[in-house]
Scaffold this motif. Sequence first.
Motif, short mmCIF file in Angstrom:
data_model
loop_
_atom_site.label_atom_id
_atom_site.label_comp_id
_atom_site.label_asym_id
_atom_site.label_seq_id
_atom_site.Cartn_x
_atom_site.Cartn_y
_atom_site.Cartn_z
N ARG A 1 3.91 10.04 8.13
CA ARG A 1 2.51 9.27 7.79
C ARG A 1 1.85 9.92 6.66
O ARG A 1 1.15 9.09 5.74
CB ARG A 1 1.59 9.39 9.23
CG ARG A 1 0.27 8.61 8.94
CD ARG A 1 -0.54 8.47 10.36
NE ARG A 1 0.13 9.12 11.44
CZ ARG A 1 -0.59 10.27 12.14
NH1 ARG A 1 -1.32 11.11 11.64
NH2 ARG A 1 0.25 11.13 12.94
N ARG B 1 3.86 8.72 3.30
CA ARG B 1 3.34 7.09 3.09
C ARG B 1 2.00 7.14 2.39
O ARG B 1 1.71 6.45 1.58
CB ARG B 1 3.43 6.38 4.42
CG ARG B 1 3.13 4.89 4.03
CD ARG B 1 3.10 4.01 5.31
NE ARG B 1 4.56 4.01 5.98
CZ ARG B 1 5.17 2.97 5.86
NH1 ARG B 1 4.77 1.82 4.96
NH2 ARG B 1 6.35 2.71 6.23
N SER B 2 1.29 7.88 3.02
CA SER B 2 -0.13 7.96 2.63
C SER B 2 -0.22 8.30 1.15
O SER B 2 -0.97 7.63 0.31
CB SER B 2 -1.17 8.80 3.57
OG SER B 2 -2.51 8.85 2.80
N VAL B 3 0.39 9.35 0.86
CA VAL B 3 0.27 10.03 -0.65
C VAL B 3 1.25 8.98 -1.49
O VAL B 3 0.63 8.64 -2.53
CB VAL B 3 1.09 11.37 -0.54
CG1 VAL B 3 1.26 11.79 -1.97
CG2 VAL B 3 0.16 12.47 -0.15
N SER C 1 1.61 5.95 -1.17
CA SER C 1 0.88 4.74 -1.58
C SER C 1 -0.08 4.51 -2.77
O SER C 1 -0.52 3.62 -3.16
CB SER C 1 0.05 4.27 -0.45
OG SER C 1 -1.14 5.11 -0.26
N ARG C 2 -0.31 5.69 -3.05
CA ARG C 2 -1.35 6.00 -4.24
C ARG C 2 -0.42 5.95 -5.53
O ARG C 2 -1.20 5.96 -6.81
CB ARG C 2 -1.85 7.20 -4.29
CG ARG C 2 -3.06 7.22 -3.42
CD ARG C 2 -3.26 8.57 -2.68
NE ARG C 2 -4.49 8.61 -1.88
CZ ARG C 2 -4.47 7.99 -0.68
NH1 ARG C 2 -3.58 7.52 -0.04
NH2 ARG C 2 -5.64 8.14 -0.06
N ALA D 1 1.15 3.06 -7.62
CA ALA D 1 1.15 1.62 -7.83
C ALA D 1 2.48 1.04 -8.39
O ALA D 1 3.07 1.72 -9.28
CB ALA D 1 -0.12 1.17 -8.86
N TYR E 1 -0.16 -1.60 -4.00
CA TYR E 1 -1.06 -0.17 -3.85
C TYR E 1 -1.93 -0.12 -2.68
O TYR E 1 -2.51 -0.80 -2.33
CB TYR E 1 -2.17 -0.29 -5.24
CG TYR E 1 -2.97 0.98 -5.40
CD1 TYR E 1 -2.21 2.32 -6.03
CD2 TYR E 1 -4.28 0.98 -5.13
CE1 TYR E 1 -3.01 3.38 -6.17
CE2 TYR E 1 -5.13 2.14 -5.45
CZ TYR E 1 -4.45 3.40 -5.94
OH TYR E 1 -5.01 4.48 -5.96
N LYS E 2 -1.90 1.20 -2.27
CA LYS E 2 -2.32 1.61 -0.85
C LYS E 2 -1.89 0.97 0.21
O LYS E 2 -2.90 0.41 0.82
CB LYS E 2 -3.85 2.02 -1.21
CG LYS E 2 -4.34 3.15 -1.87
CD LYS E 2 -5.60 3.29 -1.96
CE LYS E 2 -6.22 4.46 -2.56
NZ LYS E 2 -7.61 4.71 -2.47
N SER E 3 -0.81 0.50 0.25
CA SER E 3 -0.40 -0.42 1.35
C SER E 3 -0.70 -1.66 1.45
O SER E 3 -0.72 -2.38 2.56
CB SER E 3 -0.28 0.33 2.63
OG SER E 3 0.23 1.74 2.50
N THR E 4 -1.18 -2.22 0.28
CA THR E 4 -1.70 -3.60 0.29
C THR E 4 -1.32 -4.19 -1.31
O THR E 4 -1.17 -3.52 -2.09
CB THR E 4 -3.14 -3.78 0.55
OG1 THR E 4 -3.51 -5.09 0.55
CG2 THR E 4 -4.05 -2.95 -0.61
N THR F 1 -2.35 -6.36 -4.64
CA THR F 1 -3.58 -6.11 -5.48
C THR F 1 -3.20 -6.47 -6.84
O THR F 1 -1.98 -7.06 -6.94
CB THR F 1 -4.21 -4.90 -5.57
OG1 THR F 1 -5.62 -5.11 -5.99
CG2 THR F 1 -3.49 -3.87 -6.09
#
Length: 172
Positions: free
Chosen positions: A19, A22-24, A26-27, A29, A164-167, A169
């Motif tokens: 987790r 993935r969070s780090v 996701s920043r 792009a 970017y950030k799991s979405t 854009t």
Amino acid sequence: MYGSPNGPSATPVLDVEGRAFRSVLSRFATGVVAVAAVEPGSGRPTGLAANSFTSVSLDPPLVAFCVAHTSTTWPRLRAAGRLCVNILGEPQLPVAERLALSGGDKFSGIDWTKSPGGAPIIDGALAWIECSVTQEHPAGDHTIVVAHVHALAAHSEDPPLIFYKSTYTTLP
């Protein structure tokens, strides 16, 4: 000392778990590509969406992308002689979402033409790169695929599709 221009940051994670990883990451792009081919047995197009794509070498011209070991599409793509990496733009968001799904006829409703070697060039893609697999390297839960570039072209000046950030854009 860990920190940022705005002061100290959160305590660094030293024992990395999924987790946090993935969070780090996701920043960071990335662009979005659709890797596509025509299945040798059925003659039907198939593909997958990927955000792990990069150029590798100018001489010889090589690119790379990563595919999850759990992908049911990759074995069908690998069996094709030629692949087409389509660089997707903002208008192709529905294409990316469709190709990211598992199973079904992923190319239903997606217009395409053939590359010189017969792989699908998705209509409206910013650019396409026709290639063939030269190497596969197991890496954790993915395979790093290296491919030799045979043909390519740029087609559109639309804004790129970005993950970017799991979405998905786009640029502001």
